[in-house]
Each structure stands twice: as structure tokens, then as C-alpha cells.
Write an enzyme that holds these catalytic residues in place. Structure first.
Site, mmCIF file in Angstrom:
data_model
loop_
_atom_site.group_PDB
_atom_site.id
_atom_site.type_symbol
_atom_site.label_atom_id
_atom_site.label_comp_id
_atom_site.label_asym_id
_atom_site.label_seq_id
_atom_site.Cartn_x
_atom_site.Cartn_y
_atom_site.Cartn_z
ATOM 1 N N CYS A 63 -5.575 -2.935 2.125
ATOM 2 C CA CYS A 63 -5.405 -2.992 3.571
ATOM 3 C C CYS A 63 -6.708 -3.210 4.344
ATOM 4 C CB CYS A 63 -4.678 -1.723 4.037
ATOM 5 S SG CYS A 63 -3.949 -1.858 5.694
ATOM 6 N N LYS A 72 -9.168 3.162 -2.185
ATOM 7 C CA LYS A 72 -9.501 2.527 -0.909
ATOM 8 C C LYS A 72 -10.841 3.027 -0.392
ATOM 9 C CE LYS A 72 -7.217 1.628 3.561
ATOM 10 N NZ LYS A 72 -6.016 1.977 4.353
ATOM 11 N N GLU A 130 0.835 -1.203 0.000
ATOM 12 C CA GLU A 130 0.000 0.000 0.000
ATOM 13 C C GLU A 130 0.869 1.253 0.000
ATOM 14 O OE1 GLU A 130 -3.487 1.946 2.901
ATOM 15 O OE2 GLU A 130 -2.252 0.277 3.609
#
Length: 270
Positions: free
Chosen positions: A143, A111, A43
Site C-alpha cells: 500500500c 510494511k 493488504e
């Protein structure tokens, strides 16, 4: 047999040092590119995690120099690259992961589930996506997204056989458990590349992993820097769905359809 060679680049990166991080990325691609179909980095690996002010300075649009650099590297090494960066679109900033192949940018994902405090720097994304890649369907998450069953289920619902996760996590057991569950309950492969190293008081735990559609670990890394290499057989996805198919057999009181947005990319808006 649908064989795919994957390399997970479990590396540390330097916050705010884009050129240094790109050099590390280039070195991995030069070494592993021609022998691997896909190389996955963590990430926001290009920039590291940034304060809101620095994030605004270093974020770029997806037609900017960073993605152009990735496109050149993918073409030169005849491989595909998945890596995280900060994206700028007009006045909005996003924590974004891109899939870049020899022909250029194939897929981007913002995200959707922001970790505590992250919303001070970036906006949450509002779509899930998958695309066609080398005869299969591939999707992206980032994540904290993996801790929500609905995220992987949405991506799987678009036909995804390989889910790729860019990670910046320091709590190894949580994500290891979540990844195995997401793979098994959606009967697809999940590949995750996590960071290592220190950020203030936090220590990124590594433990990058590839899990098959039965929830079995195919390959796993430790807590130090390494490039984890593995070969997966995507025919296991079809095999795992022969006697039961969770996606087809589920009974839920809602259905969110996906739409075609061009070039083989499907999207679910949220």
C-alpha cells in the site's frame, strides 16, 4: 519468453472474520490456482483492518495456522499466493504480506511506511526483500510504500523483475500514478491487487492493475469485485534495459548493499 499467468483477486473482506475471509480466498484459489502461477490478494485480506486490541488477538506468527493453511492451498492447487495478514513476533505486531508457494513460505515482508494512525496497532518493518521464484526475482511492497520511490528502487536493486503490491487504498489516482512511475523508473513489472467495499466512511476503490517495465498498463480492473487475469512476458524486463538501464546508470551519493540471508533471499536493512 518468460511467461507468467497472474490473477489479481480484487475482493472485499470482513474485518475480524478470519474464517469467512479464508473461505473467499479458498474459493478463488480453487478456481484459478491450476491455471495461474500467481494469485494476489489485497493488504491484510485475511483479517481486514483491525483496532489495536483486536489486532493483537488475531495476529499470528508466520508458522501459525493461517500460513499453514495457505501452504496447503498452494500445494493442492500448484500455485503461489500473495496475501496480507497481521503477523505477531513475540510482543511486536506487523502488517505483513507473504508469498507462499507449493513448497511452503517463500518470502515475507513487513510494511515499512505506515499510514496515519496505523502505528497504534503495528510496528513498522525494517527491511526490503526479494527472492527467486520460478526463474525470476520477485519482491513485495504494501500500500503506502508505493508512494515512496526509494522503496521500489531498493527492491529493484536486488534484481527484482516482478514487484507485487498488496493494497488497501481508496485514492485510486495516487496509486495508479505511483505504480506506473515505479514500474517505468525501475524497468520492472508491477502488479497490484486492491480491496473494494466499505470501511466506515472509507470506500476502497479497487482499480487493481498490472504495469509493464515501460510504464504501460497491461491489465486493469474497475471498482467492483472481480478476479483480473493476465499473462505477462518477463523478457520485456531485459528488453527495456537494452538501450538504457536506470539502475546501472544512476549517479547517487550513497549505496546501500543487500545481503544474502539464506535460501536465495536477499535483504536490505533500513
Amino acid at each position: 519468453m518468460k511467461k507468467v499467468n497472474i490473477a489479481l483477486a480484487q475482493l472485499s473482506c470482513e474485518e475480524g472474520r478470519v474464517e469467512n475471509n479464508l473461505t473467499r480466498l479458498d474459493n478463488v484459489i480453487d478456481e484459478y490456482g491450476h491455471s495461474h502461477d500467481l494469485i494476489v490478494f489485497p493488504e491484510t485480506f485475511i483479517t481486514g483492518f483491525l483496532s489495536p486490541k483486536v489486532c493483537r488477538t488475531l495476529a499470528e506468527p508466520l508458522n501459525g495456522p493461517i500460513v499453514k493453511h495457505l501452504e496447503r492451498q498452494a500445494k493442492k492447487s500448484n500455485t503461489s499466493i500473495v496475501v496480507g495478514l497481521y503477523e505477531k513476533e513475540e510482543e511486536n505486531l506487523y502488517n505483513t504480506t507473504v508469498l507462499v508457494g507449493p513448497t511452503g513460505l517463500l518470502l515475507s515482508y513487513r510494511k515499512t511506511h505506515l499510514w496515519a494512525g496505523e502505528s497504534s496497532a503495528v510496528e513498522a518493518g525494517n527491511y526490503y526483500r526479494s527472492c527467486s521464484w520460478q526463474g525470476t526475482k520477485i519482491g513485495l511492497l504494501i500500500c503506502y510504500d508505493i508512494e515512496f520511490p526509494e522503496t521500489a528502487r531498493a527492491v529493484a536493486g536486488m534484481g527484482t523483475e516482478l514487484l507485487v503490491l498488496t493494497d488497501g487504498n481508496w485514492d485510486g489516482p495516487v496509486h495508479r500514478l505511483a505504480i506506473k512511475a515505479r514500474a517505468q523508473e525501475n524497468q520492472m513489472f508491477v502488479a497490484m491487487a486492491n480491496r473494494v467495499g466499505q470501511l466506515e466512511e472509507a470506500a476502497f476503490c479497487g482499480e487493481s492493475v498490472i504495469v509493464d517495465p515501460y510504464g504501460r498498463v497491461i491489465a486493469e480492473a474497475g471498482r467492483e469485485e472481480e478476479v483480473l487475469s493476465a499473462s505477462i512476458d518477463l523478457s520485456l524486463v531485459h528488453e527495456s534495459r537494452q538501450h538504457h538501464n536506470y539502475l546501472k546508470e544512476r549517479r547517487v551519493p550513497f549505496n546501500i548493499p543487500s545481503t544474502e540471508i539464506g535460501k536465495g533471499i536477499r535483504e536490505i536493512k533500513i
